[in-house]
Write a protein that holds these residues in place. Structure first.
Motif, short mmCIF file in Angstrom:
data_model
loop_
_atom_site.label_atom_id
_atom_site.label_comp_id
_atom_site.label_asym_id
_atom_site.label_seq_id
_atom_site.Cartn_x
_atom_site.Cartn_y
_atom_site.Cartn_z
N GLU A 252 -7.08 16.47 -7.82
CA GLU A 252 -5.86 16.95 -8.48
C GLU A 252 -5.20 15.85 -9.29
OE1 GLU A 252 -3.78 20.40 -6.01
OE2 GLU A 252 -3.95 18.56 -4.84
N SER A 253 -5.18 14.64 -8.75
CA SER A 253 -4.55 13.52 -9.44
C SER A 253 -5.30 13.17 -10.72
CB SER A 253 -4.49 12.30 -8.51
OG SER A 253 -3.75 12.59 -7.34
N LEU A 254 -6.62 13.21 -10.67
CA LEU A 254 -7.43 12.96 -11.87
C LEU A 254 -7.18 14.03 -12.92
CD1 LEU A 254 -10.80 11.85 -10.22
CD2 LEU A 254 -9.24 10.40 -11.55
N GLN A 255 -7.09 15.27 -12.49
CA GLN A 255 -6.83 16.37 -13.42
C GLN A 255 -5.51 16.17 -14.15
OE1 GLN A 255 -8.86 19.17 -13.91
NE2 GLN A 255 -7.48 20.19 -15.32
N LEU A 256 -4.52 15.60 -13.45
CA LEU A 256 -3.19 15.40 -14.03
C LEU A 256 -3.03 14.04 -14.70
CD1 LEU A 256 -1.06 16.97 -11.17
CD2 LEU A 256 -1.34 17.90 -13.48
N GLY A 257 -4.05 13.19 -14.63
CA GLY A 257 -3.98 11.89 -15.28
C GLY A 257 -3.13 10.86 -14.55
N LYS A 258 -3.11 10.94 -13.21
CA LYS A 258 -2.33 10.00 -12.41
C LYS A 258 -3.17 8.79 -12.03
CE LYS A 258 0.76 13.22 -12.45
NZ LYS A 258 1.88 13.13 -13.42
N LYS A 259 -2.54 7.63 -11.95
CA LYS A 259 -3.28 6.48 -11.42
C LYS A 259 -3.33 6.61 -9.90
CE LYS A 259 0.54 3.08 -11.45
NZ LYS A 259 0.94 1.74 -11.91
N ILE A 260 -4.39 6.07 -9.32
CA ILE A 260 -4.68 6.30 -7.91
C ILE A 260 -4.88 4.97 -7.19
CG2 ILE A 260 -6.34 7.31 -6.27
CD1 ILE A 260 -7.08 9.32 -8.51
N LEU A 261 -4.23 4.83 -6.03
CA LEU A 261 -4.51 3.74 -5.12
C LEU A 261 -4.89 4.38 -3.78
CD1 LEU A 261 -4.60 0.75 -4.31
CD2 LEU A 261 -2.15 0.89 -3.81
N ALA A 262 -6.15 4.23 -3.38
CA ALA A 262 -6.67 4.93 -2.21
C ALA A 262 -7.02 3.97 -1.09
CB ALA A 262 -7.90 5.75 -2.60
N LYS A 263 -6.64 4.34 0.11
CA LYS A 263 -6.98 3.57 1.31
C LYS A 263 -7.81 4.47 2.22
CE LYS A 263 -6.22 1.77 5.59
NZ LYS A 263 -6.43 2.43 6.90
N PRO A 264 -9.14 4.29 2.24
CA PRO A 264 -9.97 5.18 3.06
C PRO A 264 -9.75 4.96 4.55
CG PRO A 264 -11.29 3.38 2.18
CD PRO A 264 -9.94 3.27 1.53
#
Length: 346
Positions: A252-264
């Protein structure tokens, strides 16, 4: 056609995907019964679209402070209850059984020799996609947790494999974003520790969502209970999201063009692989531990990626209506030709 659709409800990503599929299945005239497992019935929210869904206990993964515990998962599982649920689920009146990595539905269908279709991110892992290492135990879980006759895997990129793009809503892009607004969704972490890590960045407005709401005494940190509508409103006009490495929210974030910081999640093979894919594609940044230094560097990053995905739920529903023909390479290529990747200056 009557369809029984089982959805793993431990995280919200499977449910989000099921909402999109439900809309398209109903529009196509299918008679669909949904079943959800993986969390107590009172912990589900915003479920009206599923028209009186069924609930069973099922199986779930136990996590503690950002790490999956396989020992606790085994100790807290209820195998007798699970077997009873599998035996009690009568699928004789259904033409097709769909499982989004939901084990009660998948195993009941297997026992009853029903036509079973798996739809979800987990089914992409039978193909050659980015991951950091081979983990035999995790691979066994992927194979036997919710076995299906045919799996349709989903991912952010095809990686030259027979997989499809994510199933997500395809809203219009926001006309403007708030450059200092960040959504934080780290449900498996200690929320008080998360707040502590966010404290130094008073020039930003953090909107934190968690399963168990916590109080915040800080004006720049707003704590919210889980709410589909509220979360979507905040996600729509924020600049970026700090989250675990779940598949659906990143989609969803990619679809909206948001930057992402992910902690698996530690020891969770799927999330670790998702983080590897985000880095490999240049779609987001990742961290193994939450620290103010990593957050600060990411906050100052002025680049993001917007990935425009077509309505994959409709693609799959039309494919089901056509009798589920073999997904030839030409079919896969036509779908991915509709995906557009664009840089975003923040």
């Amino acid at each position: 056609m009557k369809i029984f659709y089982g959805v793993q409800g431990t995280g919200n990503g499977h449910i989000t995907r099921a909402r999109v599929m439900a809309k398209e299945l109903y529009a196509a005239g299918f008679d669909v019964t949904f079943q959800f497992t993986g969390r107590p019935p009172d912990k589900f929210f915003d479920m009206e679209i599923f028209n009186g869904y069924q609930h069973r206990e099922g199986l779930t993964f136990n996590s503690d402070n950002g790490k999956v515990s396989y020992i606790k998962t085994v100790l807290q599982s209820k195998p007798i209850c699970f077997i009873r649920d599998v035996k009690a689920l009568d699928l004789s009146g259904y033409d097709l059984v769909i499982s989004d990595f939901e084990p009660v539905t998948a195993w009941a269908a297997k026992v009853q020799k029903k036509n079973t279709l798996g739809i979800g991110h987990q089914y992409a892992f039978k193909h050659d996609i980015p991951r950091t290492r081979y983990e035999p135990l995790a691979e066994l879980v992927m194979k036997f947790f919710a076995p299906v006759g045919q799996g349709v895997g989903l991912h952010w990129h095809h990686f030259d494999q027979p997989i499809l793009p994510p199933i997500i809503e395809t809203p219009e892009l926001p006309s403007r974003i708030q450059g200092n607004k960040v959504v934080v969704y780290l449900p498996f972490e200690d929320q008080h520790a998360v707040i502590k890590h966010l404290l130094p960045f008073k020039d930003y407005q953090f909107h934190l969502y968690s399963p168990v709401p916590v109080a915040s005494d800080h004006e720049h940190i707003v704590c919210n209970p889980l709410s589909r509508d509220g979360f979507q409103r905040d996600l729509y006009d924020c600049v970026g999201i700090i989250s675990n490495a779940g598949f659906e929210l990143a989609s969803e974030s990619l679809q909206l063009g948001k930057k992402i910081l992910a902690k698996p999640l530690h020891a969770q093979m799927e999330q670790i692989a998702n983080a590897a894919a985000l880095e490999h594609l240049g779609y987001g940044r990742t961290m193994t531990e939450i620290t103010p230094a990593v957050i600060e560097e990411w906050l100052h990053d002025k680049q993001a990626v917007q990935v425009s995905y077509p309505n994959i739920a409709r693609v799959i529903v039309d494919w089901i209506k056509d009798g589920k023909p073999a997904m030839e390479s030409e079919f896969i290529a036509r779908v991915w030709d509709r995906v557009k990747v664009s840089p975003v200056d923040l």
